[in-house]
Enzyme design. Sequence first.
Site, PDB file in Angstrom:
ATOM      1  N   HIS A  41     -26.488  66.740  18.822  1.00  0.00           N
ATOM      2  CA  HIS A  41     -25.914  67.647  18.932  1.00  0.00           C
ATOM      3  C   HIS A  41     -24.843  67.293  17.671  1.00  0.00           C
ATOM      4  O   HIS A  41     -24.686  66.547  17.428  1.00  0.00           O
ATOM      5  CB  HIS A  41     -24.770  67.487  20.787  1.00  0.00           C
ATOM      6  CG  HIS A  41     -25.355  67.709  21.334  1.00  0.00           C
ATOM      7  ND1 HIS A  41     -25.200  68.878  22.331  1.00  0.00           N
ATOM      8  CD2 HIS A  41     -26.596  67.075  22.368  1.00  0.00           C
ATOM      9  CE1 HIS A  41     -25.796  68.592  23.668  1.00  0.00           C
ATOM     10  NE2 HIS A  41     -26.324  67.557  23.206  1.00  0.00           N
ATOM     11  N   ASP A 286     -31.429  63.264  21.573  1.00  0.00           N
ATOM     12  CA  ASP A 286     -30.051  63.561  22.682  1.00  0.00           C
ATOM     13  C   ASP A 286     -28.637  62.848  22.106  1.00  0.00           C
ATOM     14  O   ASP A 286     -27.453  62.962  22.673  1.00  0.00           O
ATOM     15  CB  ASP A 286     -29.880  63.360  23.537  1.00  0.00           C
ATOM     16  CG  ASP A 286     -28.517  63.971  24.284  1.00  0.00           C
ATOM     17  OD1 ASP A 286     -28.235  65.199  24.205  1.00  0.00           O
ATOM     18  OD2 ASP A 286     -28.520  63.887  26.156  1.00  0.00           O
TER      19      ASP A 286
HETATM   20  O1  DOR Z   1     -24.940  62.817  27.979  1.00  0.00           O
HETATM   21  C1  DOR Z   1     -25.093  64.186  27.278  1.00  0.00           C
HETATM   22  N1  DOR Z   1     -24.442  64.890  26.573  1.00  0.00           N
HETATM   23  N2  DOR Z   1     -25.659  65.300  28.053  1.00  0.00           N
HETATM   24  C2  DOR Z   1     -25.716  66.768  27.188  1.00  0.00           C
HETATM   25  O2  DOR Z   1     -26.268  67.637  28.125  1.00  0.00           O
HETATM   26  C3  DOR Z   1     -24.764  66.912  26.905  1.00  0.00           C
HETATM   27  C4  DOR Z   1     -24.304  66.448  25.452  1.00  0.00           C
HETATM   28  C5  DOR Z   1     -23.216  66.442  25.269  1.00  0.00           C
HETATM   29  O3  DOR Z   1     -22.962  68.157  24.535  1.00  0.00           O
HETATM   30  O4  DOR Z   1     -21.874  65.913  24.639  1.00  0.00           O
HETATM   31 ZN    ZN Z   2     -28.743  67.593  28.233  1.00  0.00          ZN
END
Ligand code: DOR
Ligand code: ZN
Length: 408
Positions: A41, A286
């Site tokens: 992200h 992630d």
């Molecule tokens: O912990 C998470 N954070 N899981 C997700 O699926 C999305 C992500 C986020 O965008 O912060």
């Molecule tokens: Zn996710």
Amino acid sequence: MIIANTQLGEITVEDGVIVSIDSDKKGQKVALPGLVDLHTHLREPGREDAETVDSGSRAAALGGYTAVCAMANTSPVADTAGVVEQVWRLGREAGLVDVQPIGAVTVGLAGEQLAELGAMADSAARVRVFSDDGHCVSDPRLMRRALEYVKAFDGVIAQHAEEPRLTVDAQMNEGEVAARLGLTGWPAVAEEAIIARDVLLAGHVGARLHICHVSTAGSVELIRWAKSKGWRVTAEVTPHHLLLTEDRATQYDPVFKVNPPLRTEADVLALREGLADGTIDCVATDHAPHSVEDKECEWAYARPGMLGLETALAIVVQTMGPRWDRIAEWMSFAPARIAGLAGQGRPLEVGAPANIAIFDPEVRWTVDPTAQASRSRNTPYAGMELRGRIEATYLRGEPTVLNGKATR
Ligand code: DOR
Ligand code: ZN
């Protein structure tokens, strides 16, 4: 240019390509193919206070990465050719790693209407992976249509497996610990029910399905079964799910709040076993940066997610052992294959593009949240001593990290 004496030998690079590996001159450092993250992200556009393409690229390079796939849950959502091209362009400008945008499956991640998958695939960003990550594509009919659509250009749907009706208000793994802490539980079955449904759909359609951040023992079993059928299913596990358990929640420190949640010791062991036996194809971070306001608050109000890029390799070595060939598969070859990234995830051999991570397996360091390249501080490893650190990273022969510092 000689770049390092490694377990493979002395590596020499010219014009962005490996020109020799002299196995008579071996060293203690470990050379790995440039790591590839399938699940990052970067928060741009929209939450540049938490991360930007530039800062996230720097964090990635410091972690040994030469390519990252940028998740679509930005603001605006990456659900059009325009937004994915913007992210792709920002990645080129930062120039530290290849930034491959992931496109949203549904408009606005709302789960109601398919996004312009074809237009994103045809755009300059050449999107092949689509995901509503953060949200599950919970409507089975829409999921089926998405799989049918991407099959035409060998795309893949990366599913965040969470049946939303089973996780209303969920705060952490459902079980004894949640009961004791008085927090609403996120049951394993909410993940497993979607995986069961979606592997059946992928098998039926004959399309590629990728399961994001697998977190339960039951999920591993389902994926093993789906693969035994010959269905085109792949899966990832995060470093944090390979190491941490739900017990971390007992201090109510929201740095440990993540989605899917940290699970039990039995789940952790099943995930390691699934990765070791090939049921789980790869490790993906992630990496989920969040601002101080979104993270340093009461558990119930905190956003889920934790940083991962700068610590991933050390955590994988810690949990899976110094198995360099397997680590190259899990963190470079497999993710590059799944994402269809040309020039990334190639074995280190003469003639290959010089995408290389040099890791010093002996150095010990303590994770300092304020000393990371990420704009956010939400690392779950703050204060922890890790063993092994990236010393240098090369993207097509250009150093992006030298002596453990970003070159830009
Ligand atoms: O912990 C998470 N954070 N899981 C997700 O699926 C999305 C992500 C986020 O965008 O912060
Ligand atoms: Zn996710």
